[in-house]
Scaffold this motif. Sequence first.
Motif, PDB file in Angstrom:
ATOM      1  N   LEU A  16       0.965  -1.154   0.140  1.00 29.82           N
ATOM      2  CA  LEU A  16      -0.027   0.037  -0.035  1.00 29.82           C
ATOM      3  C   LEU A  16       0.805   1.129  -0.004  1.00 29.82           C
ATOM      4  N   ARG A  17       0.278   2.278  -0.459  1.00 29.22           N
ATOM      5  CA  ARG A  17       1.032   3.574  -0.521  1.00 29.22           C
ATOM      6  C   ARG A  17       0.281   4.687   0.043  1.00 29.22           C
ATOM      7  N   LEU A  18       0.357   5.138   1.306  1.00 31.60           N
ATOM      8  CA  LEU A  18      -0.150   6.108   1.956  1.00 31.60           C
ATOM      9  C   LEU A  18       0.031   7.335   1.520  1.00 31.60           C
ATOM     10  N   SER A  19      -0.636   8.458   1.490  1.00 29.60           N
ATOM     11  CA  SER A  19      -0.296   9.817   1.183  1.00 29.60           C
ATOM     12  C   SER A  19      -0.862  10.747   2.210  1.00 29.60           C
ATOM     13  N   CYS A  20      -0.142  12.047   2.500  1.00 36.37           N
ATOM     14  CA  CYS A  20      -0.653  12.849   3.541  1.00 36.37           C
ATOM     15  C   CYS A  20      -0.166  14.196   2.877  1.00 36.37           C
ATOM     16  N   ARG A  43      -0.425   4.746  20.300  1.00 27.71           N
ATOM     17  CA  ARG A  43      -0.044   5.139  19.053  1.00 27.71           C
ATOM     18  C   ARG A  43       1.533   5.066  18.988  1.00 27.71           C
ATOM     19  N   GLU A  44       2.125   4.599  17.881  1.00 28.51           N
ATOM     20  CA  GLU A  44       3.481   4.519  17.751  1.00 28.51           C
ATOM     21  C   GLU A  44       4.129   4.941  16.596  1.00 28.51           C
ATOM     22  N   PHE A  45       5.252   5.358  16.781  1.00 24.57           N
ATOM     23  CA  PHE A  45       5.917   5.988  15.665  1.00 24.57           C
ATOM     24  C   PHE A  45       6.289   4.959  14.679  1.00 24.57           C
ATOM     25  N   VAL A  46       6.130   5.419  13.427  1.00 26.21           N
ATOM     26  CA  VAL A  46       6.512   4.606  12.406  1.00 26.21           C
ATOM     27  C   VAL A  46       7.766   5.037  11.237  1.00 26.21           C
ATOM     28  N   ALA A  47       7.606   5.996  10.920  1.00 22.03           N
ATOM     29  CA  ALA A  47       8.489   6.766  10.035  1.00 22.03           C
ATOM     30  C   ALA A  47       8.690   8.227  10.081  1.00 22.03           C
ATOM     31  N   GLN A  48       9.824   8.786   9.743  1.00 18.97           N
ATOM     32  CA  GLN A  48      10.021  10.194   9.806  1.00 18.97           C
ATOM     33  C   GLN A  48      10.952  10.612   8.612  1.00 18.97           C
ATOM     34  N   ILE A  49      10.781  12.073   8.063  1.00 18.43           N
ATOM     35  CA  ILE A  49      11.394  12.321   7.111  1.00 18.43           C
ATOM     36  C   ILE A  49      11.753  13.961   7.402  1.00 18.43           C
ATOM     37  N   PHE A  50      13.135  14.244   7.353  1.00 22.33           N
ATOM     38  CA  PHE A  50      13.439  15.658   7.464  1.00 22.33           C
ATOM     39  C   PHE A  50      13.492  16.560   5.914  1.00 22.33           C
ATOM     40  N   ASN A  51      13.591  17.654   6.112  1.00 26.14           N
ATOM     41  CA  ASN A  51      13.847  18.676   5.232  1.00 26.14           C
ATOM     42  C   ASN A  51      14.912  17.972   4.211  1.00 26.14           C
ATOM     43  N   ASP A  52      15.738  17.761   4.721  1.00 25.83           N
ATOM     44  CA  ASP A  52      17.030  17.067   3.985  1.00 25.83           C
ATOM     45  C   ASP A  52      16.871  15.861   3.314  1.00 25.83           C
ATOM     46  N   GLY A  53      15.765  15.138   3.623  1.00 25.41           N
ATOM     47  CA  GLY A  53      15.401  13.863   2.935  1.00 25.41           C
ATOM     48  C   GLY A  53      16.023  12.542   3.959  1.00 25.41           C
ATOM     49  N   SER A  54      16.758  13.114   5.165  1.00 23.91           N
ATOM     50  CA  SER A  54      17.001  11.930   5.968  1.00 23.91           C
ATOM     51  C   SER A  54      15.836  11.444   6.495  1.00 23.91           C
ATOM     52  N   ARG A  69       8.926  12.119   0.350  1.00 23.45           N
ATOM     53  CA  ARG A  69       8.308  13.545   0.475  1.00 23.45           C
ATOM     54  C   ARG A  69       8.496  14.434  -0.900  1.00 23.45           C
ATOM     55  N   ASP A  70       7.306  14.846  -1.185  1.00 21.76           N
ATOM     56  CA  ASP A  70       7.166  16.060  -2.372  1.00 21.76           C
ATOM     57  C   ASP A  70       7.159  17.292  -1.543  1.00 21.76           C
ATOM     58  N   ASN A  71       8.118  17.993  -1.734  1.00 20.34           N
ATOM     59  CA  ASN A  71       8.214  19.410  -0.894  1.00 20.34           C
ATOM     60  C   ASN A  71       7.341  20.401  -1.722  1.00 20.34           C
ATOM     61  N   ALA A  72       7.314  20.346  -3.004  1.00 22.88           N
ATOM     62  CA  ALA A  72       6.670  21.225  -3.681  1.00 22.88           C
ATOM     63  C   ALA A  72       5.118  20.974  -3.666  1.00 22.88           C
ATOM     64  N   TYR A  77       4.545  10.596   1.632  1.00 26.67           N
ATOM     65  CA  TYR A  77       4.210   9.097   1.429  1.00 26.67           C
ATOM     66  C   TYR A  77       4.867   8.370   2.365  1.00 26.67           C
ATOM     67  N   LEU A  78       3.778   7.137   2.407  1.00 27.71           N
ATOM     68  CA  LEU A  78       4.612   5.715   2.942  1.00 27.71           C
ATOM     69  C   LEU A  78       4.390   4.714   2.134  1.00 27.71           C
ATOM     70  N   GLN A  79       5.308   4.219   1.465  1.00 23.85           N
ATOM     71  CA  GLN A  79       5.187   3.134   0.831  1.00 23.85           C
ATOM     72  C   GLN A  79       5.461   1.849   1.582  1.00 23.85           C
ATOM     73  N   MET A  80       4.337   0.959   1.594  1.00 22.14           N
ATOM     74  CA  MET A  80       4.649  -0.247   2.690  1.00 22.14           C
ATOM     75  C   MET A  80       4.586  -1.585   1.710  1.00 22.14           C
ATOM     76  N   SER A  81       5.416  -2.540   2.119  1.00 20.38           N
ATOM     77  CA  SER A  81       5.313  -3.712   1.319  1.00 20.38           C
ATOM     78  C   SER A  81       5.340  -4.917   2.343  1.00 20.38           C
ATOM     79  N   SER A  82       5.421  -6.072   1.736  1.00 14.88           N
ATOM     80  CA  SER A  82       5.275  -7.364   2.635  1.00 14.88           C
ATOM     81  C   SER A  82       4.501  -6.944   4.109  1.00 14.88           C
TER      82      SER A  82
END
Length: 119
Positions: A16-20, A43-54, A69-72, A77-82
């Motif tokens: 699945l791919r989630l978008s926000c 509630r638990e943390f899943v993933a994080q992305i910073f401005n620099d893409g890290s 992340r699409d900054n524009a 997005y969160l692409q989840m597999s398996s």
Amino acid sequence: QLQASGGGLVQFGGSLRLSCTASGRIFSINNMRWYRQAPGKQREFVAQIFNDGSTIYADSVRGRSTISRDNAKNTVYLQMSSLKPEDTAVYYCYALLRTAVTTPIDNYWGQGTQVTVSS
């Protein structure tokens, strides 16, 4: 201000791919995250992305998920597999952002999108 989408019912091993998308008055976004909450659990943390893409991932999803992340578009997005049944949860997006140059940075949450993985 944060609108999440992309959840649904998927079979074990599927993807699945989630978008926000953050909308409205936005001056800058520091980082964006995904959290999840399964029934009866905190509630638990899943993933994080910073401005620099890290990125940072929870151990439970590392190697099976990719946050991007699409900054524009102010979209994360969160692409989840398996996917596994234990991934079943409501997934929430989060953003640490500033609405104007004069306002302090603040936390914003999306409404959540349900992901259900059948075995």
